[in-house]
Enzyme design. Structure first.
Site, PDB file in Angstrom:
ATOM      1  CB  CYS A 205      -0.882  -0.023   1.255  1.00 17.44           C
ATOM      2  SG  CYS A 205      -2.074   1.330   1.294  1.00 17.44           S
ATOM      3  CG  HIS A 206       3.156   2.114  -3.067  1.00 17.07           C
ATOM      4  ND1 HIS A 206       3.070   0.781  -3.324  1.00 17.07           N
ATOM      5  CD2 HIS A 206       3.192   2.728  -4.266  1.00 17.07           C
ATOM      6  CE1 HIS A 206       3.055   0.583  -4.631  1.00 17.07           C
ATOM      7  NE2 HIS A 206       3.114   1.756  -5.227  1.00 17.07           N
ATOM      8  NE  ARG A 207      -2.454   2.615  -7.168  1.00 14.60           N
ATOM      9  CZ  ARG A 207      -2.192   2.810  -8.451  1.00 14.60           C
ATOM     10  NH1 ARG A 207      -2.103   4.011  -8.951  1.00 14.60           N
ATOM     11  NH2 ARG A 207      -2.043   1.777  -9.240  1.00 14.60           N
ATOM     12  NE  ARG A 238       4.713   7.572  -3.735  1.00 19.60           N
ATOM     13  CZ  ARG A 238       3.846   7.392  -4.727  1.00 19.60           C
ATOM     14  NH1 ARG A 238       2.666   6.865  -4.485  1.00 19.60           N
ATOM     15  NH2 ARG A 238       4.152   7.728  -5.946  1.00 19.60           N
ATOM     16  CG  ASP A 279      -2.029   1.203  -2.756  1.00 16.59           C
ATOM     17  OD1 ASP A 279      -1.038   0.496  -3.003  1.00 16.59           O
ATOM     18  OD2 ASP A 279      -1.962   2.244  -2.052  1.00 16.59           O
TER      19      ASP A 279
END
Ligand code: UDP
Length: 362
Positions: A205-207, A238, A279
């Site tokens: 999950c990084h968006r 990120r 994501d």
């Protein structure tokens, strides 16, 4: 022909592992790495593990705003294109590296081949949507991974330069699935080896949409922490600081945070997981190929073909929504294969070769 390929981010390395091999059977390839992803576990590991050729150029451009990154790439890529005079520029997907290469090539009148064209979320609030839409319209040939992506290109009047070839990521999944994973390389953020339990959920999950503030990520992790099995969460650089802090502050002991792993390790983690929560555009497809049920945390469908029979469900970054969708079971139709036959790279190269002959380039 001389083909100049531009890559820069993790999913592009995976695609190039398959694409470069197919291109180099017939053509000279100049490989340019923009440097968008540069950590060893976001870049070097893929080159080593998947046998991707050494880049001819590494621009070392990363960070900054979208405009800063894209404009620096544009300037450097133009210089290389002027010097190398390629017959075509090959790009993958929808990153800033993709857009910069497409802009530089189109202004120099160099033909562009775009692999994984035509995906649309239907909103320009997503930065990748801007990149892929512009690139599709600048490209000489667009290669769509699915029929729906091809139909999007048709709707945008690009039918005469678009082809449905299947998903090169499916080629990669098929090719690398049989290679053994090195689970000893899976480590946490203290550098300690992480033992993967028999039953677990695999998460990425990084968006921007889910990690721009604490709230969405806390909701997602809180849901995961309340489940039966532990979650193996591969954390992107990120949002590393945020993910580590949220888990520590909330005492989310069922979340095992790991550093990014190599592709072969990632697909093995996928195949053996109880469920996937992500994501990522790429990972939700891999869950589909592996027939492991997926929850996709975003407001928009990215791969509509996966959204059937509860195999991939759209969820909000909200604990209740995640838990209610978690309880559903999926149905697998073995006949349903919307991503091609695992030979899309060969199909792409055949079409490029034909174009080269017709245009007197080879
Ligand atoms: N992936 C990987 N190591 C990890 C996490 C993911 O190799 O630790 C792979 C994953 O299997 C998928 C790809 O990276 O093939 C997805 O990349 P990413 O999420 O960065 O980009 P997106 O798919 O959203 O474009």
């Amino acid at each position: 022909m001389k083909i100049l390929t531009v890559i820069g981010a993790r999913p592009q390395f995976i695609k190039a592992a398959i694409g470069s091999r197919a291109i180099r059977k017939y053509h000279k390839e100049i490989l340019v790495h923009t440097g968008q992803h540069f950590d060893s576990n976001m870049s070097d590991i893929f080159f080593k593990e998947m046998g991707i050729p050494e880049p001819d150029y590494n621009l070392g451009i990363s960070g900054g705003s979208h405009a800063e990154m894209t404009s620096k790439m544009l300037i450097e890529l133009e210089k290389i294109m002027v010097y190398e005079k390629p017959d075509g520029v090959l790009v993958y997907g929808d990153t800033n590296s993709t857009l910069a290469a497409a802009l530089a090539a189109s202004k120099l009148g160099i033909p562009i081949f775009h692999i994984e064209a035509g995906n649309r979320l239907g909103t320009l609030s997503n930065p990748e949507e801007i990149n892929r839409t512009c690139t599709d319209h600048l490209s000489t040939m667009n290669f769509a991974a699915t029929e729906s992506a091809y139909n999007n290109l048709v709707k945008e009047n690009l039918a005469n330069r678009s082809y449905f070839v299947g998903n090169i990521m499916y080629d990669a999944f098929m090719y690398f699935s049989s290679k053994p994973a090195n689970y000893d390389s899976i480590i946490d953020f203290d550098g300690n080896k992480v033992t993967i339990p028999d039953k677990y959920y695999y998460m990425t999950c990084h968006r921007q949409e889910n990690t721009f503030s604490d709230e969405p990520l806390t909701e997602i992790l809180s849901a995961m922490n309340s489940l039966e099995y532990p979650t193996i969460y591969s954390v992107h650089p990120r949002n590393r600081e945020r993910a580590l802090r949220i888990c520590k502050d909330n005492n989310f002991t069922k979340i095992k945070l790991i550093q990014p792993v190599g592709y072969i390790e990632s697909i093995h983690l996928t195949k053996n997981a109880q469920k996937i929560v992500t994501d990522s555009g790429g990972l939700q497809c891999e869950a589909f190929y592996a027939k492991v049920q997926c929850l996709f945390v975003l407001d928009f469908v990215v791969w509509p073909e996966t959204m059937v029979d509860n195999r991939n469900q759209l969820v909000k970054p909200n604990k209740n929504d995640i838990l209610s969708k978690f309880s559903k079971t999926q149905i697998i139709d073995e006949e349903y294969q919307p991503f091609g036959d695992g030979n899309s790279a060969e199909k792409i190269v055949d079409i490029i070769n034909k174009w080269g002959v017709e245009n007197g380039k080879c």
